[in-house]
Design a protein around this motif. Structure first.
Motif, PDB file in Angstrom:
ATOM      1  N   UNK A 152      42.366  39.960  55.525  1.00 14.96           N
ATOM      2  CA  UNK A 152      41.995  38.696  54.891  1.00 14.96           C
ATOM      3  C   UNK A 152      43.120  37.677  55.129  1.00 14.96           C
ATOM      4  N   UNK A 153      42.720  36.410  55.165  1.00 15.16           N
ATOM      5  CA  UNK A 153      43.719  35.366  55.302  1.00 15.16           C
ATOM      6  C   UNK A 153      44.714  35.499  54.161  1.00 15.16           C
TER       7      UNK A 153
ATOM      8  N   UNK B 129      36.001  38.765  35.876  1.00 16.26           N
ATOM      9  CA  UNK B 129      35.959  39.082  37.302  1.00 16.26           C
ATOM     10  C   UNK B 129      35.055  38.072  38.019  1.00 16.26           C
TER      11      UNK B 129
ATOM     12  N   UNK C 223      34.727  33.116  41.256  1.00 13.43           N
ATOM     13  CA  UNK C 223      34.172  31.805  41.610  1.00 13.43           C
ATOM     14  C   UNK C 223      35.242  30.724  41.648  1.00 13.43           C
ATOM     15  N   UNK C 224      36.167  30.776  40.701  1.00 12.53           N
ATOM     16  CA  UNK C 224      37.238  29.764  40.678  1.00 12.53           C
ATOM     17  C   UNK C 224      38.070  29.809  41.961  1.00 12.53           C
TER      18      UNK C 224
ATOM     19  N   UNK D  22      37.167  30.193  44.792  1.00  9.08           N
ATOM     20  CA  UNK D  22      36.501  29.466  45.880  1.00  9.08           C
ATOM     21  C   UNK D  22      36.766  27.960  45.785  1.00  9.08           C
ATOM     22  N   UNK D  23      37.337  27.532  44.679  1.00  9.45           N
ATOM     23  CA  UNK D  23      37.718  26.121  44.546  1.00  9.45           C
ATOM     24  C   UNK D  23      39.191  25.966  44.874  1.00  9.45           C
ATOM     25  N   UNK D  24      39.593  26.667  45.886  1.00 10.68           N
ATOM     26  CA  UNK D  24      40.983  26.704  46.313  1.00 10.68           C
ATOM     27  C   UNK D  24      41.552  25.292  46.458  1.00 10.68           C
TER      28      UNK D  24
ATOM     29  N   UNK E  24      42.027  46.565  38.387  1.00 13.44           N
ATOM     30  CA  UNK E  24      40.945  47.369  38.961  1.00 13.44           C
ATOM     31  C   UNK E  24      40.170  46.628  40.041  1.00 13.44           C
ATOM     32  N   UNK E  25      39.871  45.344  39.806  1.00 15.30           N
ATOM     33  CA  UNK E  25      39.010  44.637  40.755  1.00 15.30           C
ATOM     34  C   UNK E  25      39.785  44.266  42.023  1.00 15.30           C
ATOM     35  N   UNK E  26      39.182  44.612  43.160  1.00 13.12           N
ATOM     36  CA  UNK E  26      39.785  44.371  44.472  1.00 13.12           C
ATOM     37  C   UNK E  26      40.217  42.915  44.670  1.00 13.12           C
ATOM     38  N   UNK E  27      39.277  42.001  44.428  1.00 13.59           N
ATOM     39  CA  UNK E  27      39.558  40.605  44.736  1.00 13.59           C
ATOM     40  C   UNK E  27      40.638  40.051  43.803  1.00 13.59           C
TER      41      UNK E  27
ATOM     42  N   UNK F 279      44.137  38.602  45.121  1.00 13.38           N
ATOM     43  CA  UNK F 279      44.309  37.145  45.169  1.00 13.38           C
ATOM     44  C   UNK F 279      44.892  36.522  43.908  1.00 13.38           C
TER      45      UNK F 279
END
Lengths: 324, 341
Positions: A2-3, A78, A83-84, A86-88, A113-116, A120
């Protein structure tokens, strides 16, 4: 693959109803600290600040199907943080405010626990606000208040103007028996320095362990039904495989009672310090840079939980060293 | 219309930079028209009459970020939802009409079928016709994470915590059917014959239900979350993201229970598949990857053609036009493009 983007720091604001969370949150949002926050709250309308990035959450807690009974996560967090992200570019830090009766474990576990979220974001600190006047009563009548203190990385002892200096000293001692690690900041109407509660991640673990590593173990008091902290240290380097096997077994067997486990570890053959942390059974760890010049390379481990058996934990920790 | 050419190199392509995370992508209408929904709240329309130079329109649809988009089914155009609480209808020319304002809440998912629009706001789902007339409002036990209509548009299926709910949209007495399975379900797909519902889960797995007898199906083994699900046009396969290869579960001959999925390699080693899209006119599946690669593959021969090279910008959205002649993609970094076949 991932970037690579710098992880967004997340501050979790917790505390019993009326402790002063919203006042503190309003201060964070109105003061100039160079951050643009996205804020996840449980109740709209209380916030006096007009902020585009205030999101209402529903505190939907659910159990993970991973065979770990105490592994609960906040599904709404999560989803919303996902979603937030994505508002990078529209914000550079996140604050999560929990309801007064919330158990902080699912919030912390969501970020482990959550991957994303793991990739990030970075859990900067759990900040627990307590009300100096009502804390003694809260600790008697609610397990959540004790849990919120146990989970804290930073404690804001608010409304200190409502009690005497003697009461404050006693209160701080009482907090220390539950959580011996987290720095306690006295405040009135949430007037804590923002530098004490924001941007703590870089070395908070290391600093708090250094500063408070020699605290008096409260477990000696034998109030096993209450949350206590114990601290262990060893001078000889640890054998990584032995430590991993031992801590894995401890977390699996006692994870329900272990609220938080934190450590700075010296593994044999590794130059850098290893920072270890766990919330119940969910563990995480990473190298955090070299040992300071001339330091003793002492490994420290702190357990915060119920029913802790200090001699057993100490023997176990010592058995992981090269000298064992 | 001429027969679909099958697996061939594109006769033309276009690539552009829109600059914000491509959250959603939808295709609709008779023209080869797509709508890209972005994390900065804009929706970009692109009509690929000329494969190298699509007609483009930018729409300032949401104040904040867009969260979901779908194509209208009885008329030309799209409908998008955002974290500004707005549900917006967008015409092919880019004219906007506000269908609903949820104010402080997010419009997180939207689905369309047979002239209907369903949108979720937290635990509530609202049903509209394409003119914007509200037809129904339903409550769910927890936040709705995914919405889809069955292919005939008769039933609406919503995923949420601990399962999914199926309900007839025009029933005189509402009798929702709960498909129960513990855990967090993140999105939902339904087979072309309407007989199977599949959800993606928090635990790197899929869960399915055969509606005729309630039979459960567990599909696991993914190294990451499988968020993109696409049944092939005949319903023979369910193409899924979440692993290095495209994972195709067989839905014939009693499958997928007791059967191994077929793996189709179309990306580069080390890069997970992040998006899949089955072609509506041929047995082809398009795939996008975490390293930015895009491919199209023939399921029978397992042959793949690389359409976009790796550039480290993960593919976040992928869709075919209804004719299956144009494939569009979007990335996390805000790159978009289309390939015409």
């Amino acid at each position: 693959m991932q970037a690579t983007v710098k992880p967004i720091p997340v501050t979790v604001l917790t505390g019993y109803l009326g402790a002063g969370k919203t006042t503190l949150l309003n201060r964070i949002l109105s003061e100039d600290h160079g951050h643009r926050f996205a804020v996840i709250v449980n109740e709209f309308g209380e916030l006096g600040i007009d902020n585009d990035l205030v999101v209402n959450a529903d505190e939907e807690v659910f159990e993970m199907n991973n065979g770990c009974i105490c592994c609960t996560v906040r599904g709404d967090l999560i989803r919303i943080v996902g979603s937030l992200l994505k508002r990078r570019g529209q914000f550079d830090a996140i604050i999560v405010e929990t309801t007064g009766v919330a158990n902080p474990a699912p919030v912390a576990q969501s970020f482990l626990v959550d991957e994303m979220l793991r990739e990030r974001t970075t859990l900067d600190a759990i900040v627990t606000v307590v009300d100096a006047k009502h804390l003694p009563l809260r600790l008697e009548d609610s397990a959540e208040a004790e849990g919120q203190l146990a989970f804290a990385d930073v404690i804001v002892l608010n409304k200190t103007d409502l009690v005497s200096e003697d009461e404050l000293t006693a209160l701080e001692a009482r907090i220390r028996t539950i959580n011996a690690l987290a720095p306690i900041h006295r405040a009135q109407r949430g007037n804590v320095a923002l530098s004490d509660i924001l941007d703590k991640s870089a070395f908070s673990l290391e600093k708090t362990l250094e500063k408070h590593g020699d605290f008096l173990d409260a477990a000696a008091h034998e109030h096993t039904e209450h949350v206590t902290s114990i601290s262990l240290s060893v001078d000889a380097p640890l054998i990584r495989s032995k430590f991993e096997a031992w801590i894995g077994a401890i977390l699996a067997e006692q994870g329900g009672n272990l609220l938080r486990t934190k450590g700075i570890l010296n593994f044999q053959g590794e130059d850098k310090r290893f920072a270890f942390q766990a919330v119940h059974m969910i563990a995480d760890g990473d190298h955090i840079g070299p040992w300071p010049e001339g330091s003793a390379k002492q490994s420290r481990l702190v357990f915060i939980g119920r029913d802790l058996n200090r001699p057993q934990l100490r023997r176990g920790f010592e058995s992981c060293t090269v000298r064992a | 219309m001429a027969k679909h050419p099958g697996l061939t190199p594109p006769r033309g392509s276009w690539h552009g930079i829109l600059g914000a995370y491509v959250v959603g992508l939808a295709a609709g209408g008779k023209a080869e028209r797509f709508a890209f929904a972005l994390g900065d709240g804009t929706v970009h329309l692109a009509t690929f009459t000329d494969p190298e130079a699509p007609d483009r329109t930018k729409v300032e649809a949401h104040h904040g970020g867009a969260l979901c988009i779908a194509a209208l089914t009885n008329s030309d155009g799209f409908v998008s939802g955002g974290d500004d609480g707005k549900l917006v209808r967008i015409s092919p020319k880019g004219e906007m009409a506000l269908l609903h304002d949820a104010r402080n809440k997010w419009v997180e998912t939207v689905a369309t079928s047979s002239g209907l629009i369903a949108a979720s706001v937290g635990k509530t789902v609202l049903l509209f016709d394409e003119k914007g007339q509200q037809k129904a409002e339903w409550g769910y036990p927890s936040t709705v994470s995914g919405l889809t209509f069955d292919p005939k548009g008769k039933r609406l299926i919503a995923s949420h915590y601990n399962g999914a709910t199926v309900r007839f949209v025009a029933a005189k007495t509402d009798s929702p059917r709960l498909l129960e399975w513990k855990g967090s379900h993140l999105g939902v797909a339904v087979s072309p014959d309407g007989g199977v519902v599949v959800t993606s889960m928090q635990e790197n797995a899929l869960h399915g239900w055969r509606l005729v007898d309630g039979q459960h199906m567990r599909m696991s083994g993914y190294p990451s979350k499988s968020r993109s699900l696409s049944f092939t046009r005949t319903g023979k396969w369910l193409a899924t993201s979440g692993a290095e290869p495209i994972v195709l579960w067989p839905f014939t001959g009693g499958g997928p229970m007791g059967k191994e999925p077929t793996e189709l390699d179309a990306g580069n080693p080390g890069a997970f598949c992040t998006a899949v899209a089955s072609n509506p006119a041929a047995d082809l599946v398009a795939s996008g990857f975490a390293d930015g690669a895009v491919s199209v593959a023939d399921i029978d021969t397992k042959r793949a053609i690389r359409l976009r090279a790796s550039d480290k910008d993960p593919i976040s959205a992928l869709a075919w036009s209804p004719t299956g002649r144009t494939l569009a993609y979007g990335t996390e970094g805000g790159a978009v493009g289309g390939f015409s076949f």
